[in-house]
Design a protein around this motif. Structure first.
Motif, mmCIF file in Angstrom:
data_model
loop_
_atom_site.group_PDB
_atom_site.id
_atom_site.type_symbol
_atom_site.label_atom_id
_atom_site.label_comp_id
_atom_site.label_asym_id
_atom_site.label_seq_id
_atom_site.Cartn_x
_atom_site.Cartn_y
_atom_site.Cartn_z
ATOM 1 N N TYR A 296 7.398 -5.848 -2.886
ATOM 2 C CA TYR A 296 7.211 -7.091 -2.152
ATOM 3 C C TYR A 296 6.315 -6.810 -0.941
ATOM 4 C CZ TYR A 296 11.268 -8.738 -4.819
ATOM 5 O OH TYR A 296 12.139 -9.083 -5.823
ATOM 6 N N MET A 297 5.869 -7.904 -0.295
ATOM 7 C CA MET A 297 4.955 -7.726 0.816
ATOM 8 C C MET A 297 5.616 -6.955 1.960
ATOM 9 S SD MET A 297 2.931 -10.534 3.170
ATOM 10 C CE MET A 297 4.404 -10.910 4.126
ATOM 11 N N HIS A 298 6.855 -7.303 2.317
ATOM 12 C CA HIS A 298 7.508 -6.642 3.437
ATOM 13 C C HIS A 298 7.764 -5.172 3.134
ATOM 14 C CE1 HIS A 298 10.993 -7.671 0.907
ATOM 15 N NE2 HIS A 298 11.600 -6.650 1.489
ATOM 16 N N GLU A 299 7.914 -4.824 1.842
ATOM 17 C CA GLU A 299 8.091 -3.422 1.477
ATOM 18 C C GLU A 299 6.763 -2.676 1.518
ATOM 19 O OE1 GLU A 299 11.839 -3.830 -1.667
ATOM 20 O OE2 GLU A 299 9.770 -4.022 -2.389
ATOM 21 N N ALA A 300 5.717 -3.324 1.024
ATOM 22 C CA ALA A 300 4.411 -2.669 0.973
ATOM 23 C C ALA A 300 3.873 -2.370 2.365
ATOM 24 C CB ALA A 300 3.417 -3.537 0.201
ATOM 25 N N LEU A 301 4.126 -3.260 3.321
ATOM 26 C CA LEU A 301 3.596 -3.062 4.668
ATOM 27 C C LEU A 301 4.345 -1.982 5.432
ATOM 28 C CD1 LEU A 301 2.836 -6.750 5.749
ATOM 29 C CD2 LEU A 301 1.329 -5.071 4.659
ATOM 30 N N LYS A 302 5.414 -1.433 4.871
ATOM 31 C CA LYS A 302 6.128 -0.318 5.491
ATOM 32 C C LYS A 302 5.770 1.018 4.851
ATOM 33 C CE LYS A 302 10.153 -3.185 6.666
ATOM 34 N NZ LYS A 302 11.613 -3.380 6.463
ATOM 35 N N GLN A 303 4.904 0.994 3.835
ATOM 36 C CA GLN A 303 4.532 2.210 3.125
ATOM 37 C C GLN A 303 3.437 2.974 3.879
ATOM 38 O OE1 GLN A 303 6.143 3.201 0.220
ATOM 39 N NE2 GLN A 303 7.478 1.459 0.690
ATOM 40 N N PRO A 304 3.288 4.282 3.611
ATOM 41 C CA PRO A 304 2.206 5.051 4.260
ATOM 42 C C PRO A 304 0.821 4.517 3.927
ATOM 43 C CG PRO A 304 3.851 6.527 3.300
ATOM 44 C CD PRO A 304 4.187 5.153 2.825
ATOM 45 N N ASP A 305 0.656 3.908 2.751
ATOM 46 C CA ASP A 305 -0.645 3.355 2.367
ATOM 47 C C ASP A 305 -0.697 1.845 2.614
ATOM 48 O OD1 ASP A 305 1.246 2.786 0.499
ATOM 49 O OD2 ASP A 305 0.068 3.355 -1.243
ATOM 50 N N ALA A 306 -0.028 1.390 3.675
ATOM 51 C CA ALA A 306 0.016 -0.044 3.969
ATOM 52 C C ALA A 306 -1.375 -0.611 4.238
ATOM 53 C CB ALA A 306 0.935 -0.307 5.166
ATOM 54 N N GLU A 307 -2.266 0.199 4.820
ATOM 55 C CA GLU A 307 -3.618 -0.289 5.127
ATOM 56 C C GLU A 307 -4.364 -0.663 3.850
ATOM 57 O OE1 GLU A 307 -4.980 -1.052 7.988
ATOM 58 O OE2 GLU A 307 -3.087 -0.535 8.990
ATOM 59 N N PRO A 342 5.625 -22.766 -1.883
ATOM 60 C CA PRO A 342 5.373 -21.562 -1.064
ATOM 61 C C PRO A 342 4.358 -20.630 -1.730
ATOM 62 C CG PRO A 342 7.485 -21.392 -2.186
ATOM 63 C CD PRO A 342 6.981 -22.772 -2.464
ATOM 64 N N ALA A 343 3.802 -19.740 -0.909
ATOM 65 C CA ALA A 343 2.892 -18.698 -1.387
ATOM 66 C C ALA A 343 3.631 -17.361 -1.359
ATOM 67 C CB ALA A 343 1.637 -18.638 -0.521
ATOM 68 N N VAL A 344 3.554 -16.614 -2.436
ATOM 69 C CA VAL A 344 4.310 -15.370 -2.581
ATOM 70 C C VAL A 344 3.348 -14.231 -2.908
ATOM 71 C CG1 VAL A 344 6.178 -14.210 -3.817
ATOM 72 C CG2 VAL A 344 6.297 -16.681 -3.418
ATOM 73 N N TRP A 345 3.488 -13.127 -2.173
ATOM 74 C CA TRP A 345 2.666 -11.941 -2.414
ATOM 75 C C TRP A 345 3.393 -10.984 -3.352
ATOM 76 C CZ3 TRP A 345 -2.306 -11.438 -1.279
ATOM 77 C CH2 TRP A 345 -2.856 -12.165 -0.227
ATOM 78 N N ALA A 346 2.638 -10.375 -4.276
ATOM 79 C CA ALA A 346 3.159 -9.324 -5.157
ATOM 80 C C ALA A 346 2.217 -8.135 -5.068
ATOM 81 C CB ALA A 346 3.268 -9.818 -6.595
ATOM 82 N N MET A 347 2.749 -6.963 -4.679
ATOM 83 C CA MET A 347 1.935 -5.763 -4.449
ATOM 84 C C MET A 347 2.201 -4.733 -5.548
ATOM 85 S SD MET A 347 0.812 -6.993 -1.649
ATOM 86 C CE MET A 347 1.019 -7.512 0.048
ATOM 87 N N LYS A 348 1.163 -3.998 -5.906
ATOM 88 C CA LYS A 348 1.321 -2.970 -6.932
ATOM 89 C C LYS A 348 0.254 -1.896 -6.790
ATOM 90 C CE LYS A 348 1.916 -2.282 -11.898
ATOM 91 N NZ LYS A 348 3.261 -1.694 -11.746
ATOM 92 N N ARG A 349 0.700 -0.660 -6.965
ATOM 93 C CA ARG A 349 -0.235 0.465 -7.074
ATOM 94 C C ARG A 349 -0.543 0.679 -8.549
ATOM 95 N NH1 ARG A 349 3.934 2.762 -3.926
ATOM 96 N NH2 ARG A 349 3.477 2.866 -1.680
ATOM 97 N N LYS A 350 -1.817 0.801 -8.873
ATOM 98 C CA LYS A 350 -2.220 1.047 -10.254
ATOM 99 C C LYS A 350 -2.663 2.508 -10.362
ATOM 100 C CE LYS A 350 -3.759 -2.365 -12.620
ATOM 101 N NZ LYS A 350 -4.568 -3.416 -13.271
ATOM 102 N N LYS A 362 -3.313 -3.290 -5.576
ATOM 103 C CA LYS A 362 -3.429 -4.685 -5.959
ATOM 104 C C LYS A 362 -2.496 -5.539 -5.129
ATOM 105 C CE LYS A 362 -4.887 -8.034 -8.639
ATOM 106 N NZ LYS A 362 -6.298 -8.453 -8.639
ATOM 107 N N SER A 363 -3.030 -6.578 -4.516
ATOM 108 C CA SER A 363 -2.245 -7.578 -3.791
ATOM 109 C C SER A 363 -2.544 -8.932 -4.421
ATOM 110 C CB SER A 363 -2.597 -7.593 -2.301
ATOM 111 O OG SER A 363 -2.262 -6.373 -1.690
ATOM 112 N N ARG A 364 -1.610 -9.438 -5.161
ATOM 113 C CA ARG A 364 -1.835 -10.686 -5.889
ATOM 114 C C ARG A 364 -1.100 -11.827 -5.194
ATOM 115 N NH1 ARG A 364 -1.345 -10.535 -12.163
ATOM 116 N NH2 ARG A 364 -3.502 -9.874 -11.859
ATOM 117 N N LEU A 365 -1.812 -12.899 -4.952
ATOM 118 C CA LEU A 365 -1.250 -14.086 -4.321
ATOM 119 C C LEU A 365 -0.759 -15.032 -5.414
ATOM 120 C CD1 LEU A 365 -0.692 -15.628 -1.723
ATOM 121 C CD2 LEU A 365 -2.990 -16.595 -1.862
#
Length: 622
Positions: A296-307, A342-350, A362-365
């Motif tokens: 999720y977005m709040h999880e991804a923004l706490k990761q080391p690769d958040a940038e 609402p708008a929901v973010w889904a994050m994924k490392r490929k 990948k950050s998909r809206l």
């Protein structure tokens, strides 16, 4: 006597399926020469009450909220033509016997303890096993009077018996006491309703009911309680208690023991030391995936690769804006009755399959499909998907005929299709829109943004129409296969494979597709739907999923931190499991400790078996 044939057949079935005292095998095991352990959880008492889901609910239709969800029948044993869980059910109203799937058995006859729950039994008359008792109005009259008094919580105030009705009741009671008891002997399925004693207290006027309190919101709006709420409150104050309790209201705690037995393949080995207190009262909810690369977005923004995720978010919004997938409007301009979703973010490392190296963030809206309403925001949702049997078939044809193949990707596939109906979405979180306020502005969606309930179907229909305009013809066997001349087109959502005897045919197909769609040529087939496809020197393909296998081993704690198998891990074997041996419980084994997700592991094994490892299909399903 009319139930004897079913009872005899069921007794014979029980005898053949259970082990003898002096034998370790059941007769059916000896007859079939295979180890088939009896599953006693599929056996139920003959003629026990069974509650069958209503036909409309089985067909996916809805029924009024307060109508019964089930009908009662008699269990006559398992259907000889279906699975063991399918029972033959006698309809008490029609006398017909039919196989039924959606059942709830009352093994202990608990729902029949209250005589008010006894159903009308008409099948004996319908089947001509019993003469119609039209000359005996007493049971009907008693039941009609009982219905008037109890009202089954269907009226706001209780029905007040009059002096005439009380006299009628006493007369009926006297007739019932004088009636011979032999009338119902031999017919245990049609009991006479019990006499109802009307006391002077029951005939008294009901106590006064307090008016409902007036509730207002902070804005001053008066909250009007629903009719059902008023009815419930007034009944509680008046002390009305319904005599009949529907089956759906029975406490599921009564069936804890049955649930425990159904969890075991061998109830004989049931551990009596298990206490009900150790079982959670509510179902355990699991996260849809335990993939550490899906966030999720709040999880991804706490990761080391958040940038990297932040850069992907900016790029996602810029791509949508540049391609005119939406336009900014003021909320006051939204038509009346429309919902701003609402708008929901889904994050994924490929990652690359071979090296597990992250090559894309990948950050998909997504549109908040969980807030969409059927009939208002969407109708049908089905979209076909390409099966792995079809993919393997055409890869074999490529090998045999020496054809050429290429993989392509539809970039931002879903938004390439227009939106089927007016749709509005909030401004996405995490992005700064200069001069815009989320409370005053929103987005009018012009294209088919990801996340909608019908987004997949909308994209597929758009793709199908575009391919047909380019001269492609849909296969009659698989909706995701298209032909044009010698060119074959396979598509799974946004990932496609093009097959042609010549490279020039593939180049022309890609060029034609680019006139209608945004397509990216990914070259030879190497990674398709998470499967690593390697072309060997002899021209054959090798399909493997090492990352999925490692994921299963990691979930089971069979790998070290460096990816090497643990010293105590089971050794790999060429034959995963014997096809002649069923997998059963281990009564002497340690109890499940919930340190790993059973459903997730089975799901991964199931996908692995369907795509590349057909050799593990038997133990996976076991």
């Amino acid at each position: 006597t009319c139930l004897w044939p079913y009872a005899i057949r069921y007794a014979n079935d029980v005898h053949n399926s259970t082990t003898r005292v002096d034998k370790s095998e059941s007769p059916i095991e000896l007859f079939s020469s295979s180890k088939i352990r009896p599953k006693l959880r599929h056996f139920h008492p003959i003629a026990c009450p069974v509650y069958v889901l209503m036909n409309k609910l089985q067909a996916g239709q809805s029924i009024p909220k307060w109508e019964s969800r089930s009908r009662i029948g008699l269990y006559l044993g398992p259907s000889p033509r279906h699975a063991r869980s399918v029972g033959l059910i006698l309809n008490l109203a029609t006398g017909l016997v039919s196989p039924q799937y959606h059942l709830r058995h009352d093994n202990y006859f608990e729902t029949m303890m209250d005589k008010a729950n006894l159903p009308d039994v008409l099948w004996l008359e319908k089947a001509h096993f019993k003469e119609r008792q039209s000359l005996d109005p007493i049971p009907v009259a008693v039941k009609r009077l009982a219905h008037k008094i109890s009202t089954k919580v269907q009226s706001v105030f209780p029905v007040i018996p009059t002096a005439a009705s009380i006299s009628e009741t006493q007369q009926i009671q006297q007739q019932q006491q004088d009636a011979p008891m032999q009338e119902n002997e031999g017919d245990p399925f049609r009991p006479v309703a019990p006499p109802i004693a009307i006391t002077p207290a029951a005939a008294a006027a009901p106590p006064p009911v307090d008016p409902p309190p007036i509730v207002t919101t902070r804005s001053g709006r008066t909250v009007k309680p629903t009719e059902r709420s008023l009815e419930s409150q007034q009944q509680r104050q008046a002390g009305i208690v319904a005599y009949r309790v529907e089956f759906e209201a029975i406490d599921p705690l009564l069936y804890r023991e049955e649930d425990l037995l159904s969890a075991l393949d061998d109830p004989i080995a049931f551990n009596a030391s298990i206490s009900y207190d150790s079982i959670p009262a509510d179902p355990v909810a699991f996260k849809a995936t335990n993939d550490p690369d899906t966030l999720y977005m709040h999880e991804a923004l706490k990761q080391p690769d958040a940038e990297e995720f932040k850069k992907a978010m900016v790029k996602e919004v810029q791509d949508h804006t540049a391609k005119n997938h939406w336009k900014v409007i003021e909320r006051k301009d939204v038509p009346a009755g429309e919902t701003v979703l609402p708008a929901v973010w889904a994050m994924k490392r490929k990652r690359r399959i071979a090296t597990r190296e992250v090559y894309k963030w990948k950050s998909r809206l997504n549109l908040g499909g969980h807030k969409m309403i059927y009939g208002k925001h969407y109708d049908q949702t089905y979209a076909p998907a390409l099966s792995w049997s079809t993919i393997r078939l055409f890869l074999i044809m490529v090998i045999i005929n020496g054809w050429k193949s290429r993989q392509i990707d539809f970039v931002l596939a879903y938004p390439q299709a227009p939106v089927p109906r007016p749709t509005f979405m909030e401004l996405p979180s995490g992005i700064n829109f200069p001069g815009l306020d989320k409370r005053k502005h929103c987005l009018e969606i012009l294209k088919n943004v990801y996340g909608g309930k019908d987004a997949g179907r909308t994209w597929y229909l758009f793709l199908k129409d575009g391919l047909e305009q380019l001269g492609f013809q849909q296969s009659l066997q698989d909706d995701c296969v298209f032909y044009r001349g010698k060119t074959i087109f396979l598509v799974y959502t946004n990932d496609a494979i093009i097959i042609d005897p010549e490279e020039s045919g593939i180049d022309k197909c890609i060029k034609d597709l680019q006139t209608t769609f945004t397509v990216e040529d990914e070259g030879t087939i190497e990674d398709y739907l998470g499967v690593q496809i390697t072309r060997l020197e002899d021209g054959s393909f090798k399909l493997s999923q090492p990352q999925l296998i490692d994921s299963v081993l990691r979930d089971l704690s069979l790998l070290e931190a460096n990816g090497q198998p643990k010293s105590n891990a089971p050794k790999s074997m060429q034959t995963p499991a014997l096809l002649t041996k069923l997998i059963g419980p281990d009564p002497s084994g340690a109890p499940f400790d919930y340190n790993w997700h059973y459903r997730s592991v089975i799901g991964k094994l199931n996908f692995l078996e369907k795509s590349t490892r057909a050799d593990i299909s038997y133990p996976t399903h076991q």
